[in-house]
Design an enzyme around this catalytic site. Structure first.
Site, PDB file in Angstrom:
ATOM      1  N   GLY A  56       0.744  -1.198   0.116  1.00  0.00           N
ATOM      2  CA  GLY A  56      -0.099   0.243  -0.057  1.00  0.00           C
ATOM      3  C   GLY A  56       1.040   1.409  -0.037  1.00  0.00           C
ATOM      4  N   TYR A 113     -12.936  -2.379  10.989  1.00  0.00           N
ATOM      5  CA  TYR A 113     -11.625  -1.953  11.048  1.00  0.00           C
ATOM      6  C   TYR A 113     -10.646  -1.992  12.361  1.00  0.00           C
ATOM      7  CZ  TYR A 113      -7.727   1.569  10.078  1.00  0.00           C
ATOM      8  OH  TYR A 113      -6.529   2.167   9.707  1.00  0.00           O
ATOM      9  N   ALA A 131     -11.474  -4.448  14.670  1.00  0.00           N
ATOM     10  CA  ALA A 131     -11.315  -6.099  14.751  1.00  0.00           C
ATOM     11  C   ALA A 131     -10.049  -6.319  13.941  1.00  0.00           C
ATOM     12  CB  ALA A 131     -12.464  -6.709  14.292  1.00  0.00           C
ATOM     13  N   LYS A 187      -7.379  -4.545  12.818  1.00  0.00           N
ATOM     14  CA  LYS A 187      -6.160  -4.077  13.427  1.00  0.00           C
ATOM     15  C   LYS A 187      -5.796  -4.577  14.694  1.00  0.00           C
ATOM     16  CE  LYS A 187      -5.108  -1.069  10.426  1.00  0.00           C
ATOM     17  NZ  LYS A 187      -3.910  -1.173   9.440  1.00  0.00           N
TER      18      LYS A 187
END
Length: 243
Positions: A13, A154, A156, A158
């Site tokens: 990314g 998000y 969960a 992370k």
């Protein structure tokens, strides 16, 4: 710089935002860089890095796909001969309250943000084990530590990344491989730029330093942790005192 001259870093990314800053940081220190991206064209970034007298390779791949992640790692190894750093930065958001969140929105976030890191670590770890060296840095988030309304998926993903980091660190540590996580707070990116002013004001009031972090500040920390030989299985927060 001489120590890192022949080393290679894979940044997932990496075409924009924090990932872009991390790629530039490694390049500035003489490390060859593999820029992973999914949709955003990284041609400008590649050109900028190549002006630093290091080699740069852009590889389009969805790291949430097991086979594409495998191809990313193998392409990097074939090009540069080693995988010395792996920074798992790729991530997406599909925010919504749990009462309205669709299954697809939950699965997509977990697939990219958590499974994507598993996929790349799974394929890079045999290379690092053979080298008896390497450093993995996973970009988690303060919401993975404390939660955030409207971001159950998000948060969960992370939070899962924290457990993944600590477990893999214990598995790979005996070969001199470090595995750590960085937990940024609110960093100035395209996402924060688009927030309503009232939300920005409320967020800034929750940050002790009264400003957003900069992507370059996160990159500095990532580079430091990646080159710290006796730090592993840790989650380091960079949030301006918010948490």
């Amino acid at each position: 710089m001489n120590e890192n001259k022949r080393k290679t870093a894979i940044i997932t990314g990496a075409a924009k935002g924090i990932g872009r800053a991390i790629a530039l940081k490694f390049a500035q220190n003489g490390v060859n860089v593999v820029i992973n991206y999914r949709t955003t064209d990284p041609a400008e970034l590649v050109a900028e890095i190549e002006q630093m007298n290091v080699d740069c390779l852009a590889v389009q791949a969805d790291v949430g796909d097991f086979e594409q992640a495998k191809q990313l790692i193998s392409t990097a190894q074939e090009k540069f001969g080693s995988v010395d750093y792996l920074v798992n930065n790729a991530g997406i958001t599909k925010d919504g309250l749990i009462l309205k969140m669709g299954e697809n929105d939950f699965d997509a976030v977990v697939e990219t943000n958590l499974k994507g890191a598993f996929n790349t670590m799974r394929h890079a770890s045999p290379i690092m084990l053979k080298q008896k060296s390497g450093a993995i840095v996973n970009i988690t988030s303060v919401v993975g530590l404390h939660g955030n309304g409207g971001q159950a998926n998000y948060s969960a993903a992370k939070a899962g990344l924290v457990g993944l980091t600590k477990s893999v660190a214990k598995e790979l540590g005996s070969r001199g491989i470090t595995v750590n996580a960085i937990a940024p707070g609110f960093i100035e990116t395209d996402m924060t730029d688009n927030l309503p002013e009232v939300v920005k004001t409320k967020l800034l009031e929750s940050i002790a330093l009264r400003r957003y972090g900069q992507a370059e500040e996160v990159a500095d920390l990532v580079y430091f942790i990646a080159n710290s030989k006796y730090i592993t299985a840790q989650v380091v927060t960079i949030d301006g005192g918010m948490s």
